[in-house]
Design a protein around this motif. Structure first.
Motif, PDB file in Angstrom:
ATOM      1  N   GLN A  94       0.852  -1.185   0.000  1.00 29.09           N
ATOM      2  CA  GLN A  94       0.000   0.000   0.000  1.00 29.09           C
ATOM      3  C   GLN A  94       0.888   1.234   0.000  1.00 29.09           C
ATOM      4  O   GLN A  94       1.761   1.375   0.844  1.00 29.09           O
ATOM      5  N   GLY A  95       0.675   2.095  -0.982  1.00 26.08           N
ATOM      6  CA  GLY A  95       1.494   3.291  -1.064  1.00 26.08           C
ATOM      7  C   GLY A  95       0.873   4.313  -1.990  1.00 26.08           C
ATOM      8  O   GLY A  95      -0.345   4.435  -2.068  1.00 26.08           O
ATOM      9  N   GLY A 126      17.563  11.501  -9.964  1.00 22.20           N
ATOM     10  CA  GLY A 126      18.234  10.605  -9.035  1.00 22.20           C
ATOM     11  C   GLY A 126      17.450   9.313  -8.844  1.00 22.20           C
ATOM     12  O   GLY A 126      17.912   8.391  -8.181  1.00 22.20           O
ATOM     13  N   TYR A 127      16.286   9.233  -9.418  1.00 20.87           N
ATOM     14  CA  TYR A 127      15.403   8.073  -9.286  1.00 20.87           C
ATOM     15  C   TYR A 127      14.747   7.838 -10.648  1.00 20.87           C
ATOM     16  O   TYR A 127      14.267   8.767 -11.278  1.00 20.87           O
ATOM     17  N   ASN A 178      10.510  -1.434  -6.143  1.00 21.05           N
ATOM     18  CA  ASN A 178      10.741  -0.242  -6.953  1.00 21.05           C
ATOM     19  C   ASN A 178      10.705   1.063  -6.155  1.00 21.05           C
ATOM     20  O   ASN A 178      10.814   2.142  -6.726  1.00 21.05           O
ATOM     21  N   VAL A 179      10.524   0.977  -4.848  1.00 21.70           N
ATOM     22  CA  VAL A 179      10.499   2.174  -4.004  1.00 21.70           C
ATOM     23  C   VAL A 179      11.922   2.723  -3.888  1.00 21.70           C
ATOM     24  O   VAL A 179      12.860   1.973  -3.611  1.00 21.70           O
ATOM     25  N   PRO A 180      12.103   4.044  -4.104  1.00 16.91           N
ATOM     26  CA  PRO A 180      13.451   4.602  -3.994  1.00 16.91           C
ATOM     27  C   PRO A 180      13.938   4.575  -2.540  1.00 16.91           C
ATOM     28  O   PRO A 180      13.139   4.769  -1.622  1.00 16.91           O
ATOM     29  N   PRO A 181      15.225   4.341  -2.333  1.00 12.87           N
ATOM     30  CA  PRO A 181      15.758   4.367  -0.968  1.00 12.87           C
ATOM     31  C   PRO A 181      15.579   5.755  -0.345  1.00 12.87           C
ATOM     32  O   PRO A 181      15.483   6.764  -1.055  1.00 12.87           O
TER      33      PRO A 181
END
Length: 195
Positions: A94-95, A126-127, A178-181
């Motif tokens: 969930q996001g 950057g992403y 796939n969520v960016p750090p």
């Protein structure tokens, strides 16, 4: 024997009657043509729905900007984010994503998705977000990125509004891989060189 032949005859006649009645029902429907709205209320409801959709399309970006800058008060009941990180709340899927377009034309949606990916490549963010095209009746929607917090999605939205001013953050099912750090900052190569 007599009873058996009588039963067979009755069943045959009933079967033939059923087949003819079925055929005549289909013929009646096809001869009538397309269904017309039954009442003026249905026509009015359709026109109201179109007007509401048009108003929403015209004001969506403005409303999203006002909500993002906390100039519009959204009741807590309607806020989806219980915490800043949805993984903490128990569901890593969930996001949030950023919606670029909602259209009835699949080719327009595919074109927008491809143009966005080309633009991201040329800007050297950057992403590198993924672009997703999906159908939710009656529209094809293009969503980009995968974010677990609304604030991270809003940060990235500010960048892509340079090219896509109608972009806005929407709750969505995401791909956690796939969520960016957290240490990735969203900027373009132009922002870092100062030009």
């Amino acid at each position: 024997m007599k009873n058996l032949s009588l039963y067979i005859t009755i069943i045959s006649l009933l079967s033939i009657a059923f087949i003819f009645s079925s055929c005549s029902t289909v013929r009646d429907v096809t001869e009538r043509g397309p269904a017309e709205p039954e009442s003026p209320d249905e026509v009015l409801a359709t026109e109201e729905a179109r007007a509401l959709q048009q108003l929403l399309d015209e004001t969506r970006s403005t409303l999203a900007d006002l909500e993002e800058s906390d100039q519009i008060e959204v009741p807590n009941l309607f806020k989806q984010e219980a915490s800043s990180n949805s993984a903490v709340s128990g569901n890593p899927y969930q996001g949030y994503r950023i919606q670029l377009i909602s259209t009835r034309d699949v080719q327009e949606a595919d074109t927008m998705s491809n143009q966005f990916l080309e633009w991201v490549e040329s800007e050297a963010f950057g992403y590198r977000p993924e672009a997703y095209v999906f159908f939710k009746q009656p529209y094809y929607r293009v969503h980009v990125g995968d974010f677990q917090s609304k604030s991270r999605a809003a940060d990235f939205t500010r960048l892509i509004k340079q090219k896509y001013p109608g972009a806005w953050v929407v709750p969505d099912r995401i791909v956690p891989a796939n969520v960016p750090p957290d240490d990735v900052t969203f900027s373009t190569e132009k922002d870092t060189t100062g030009s």
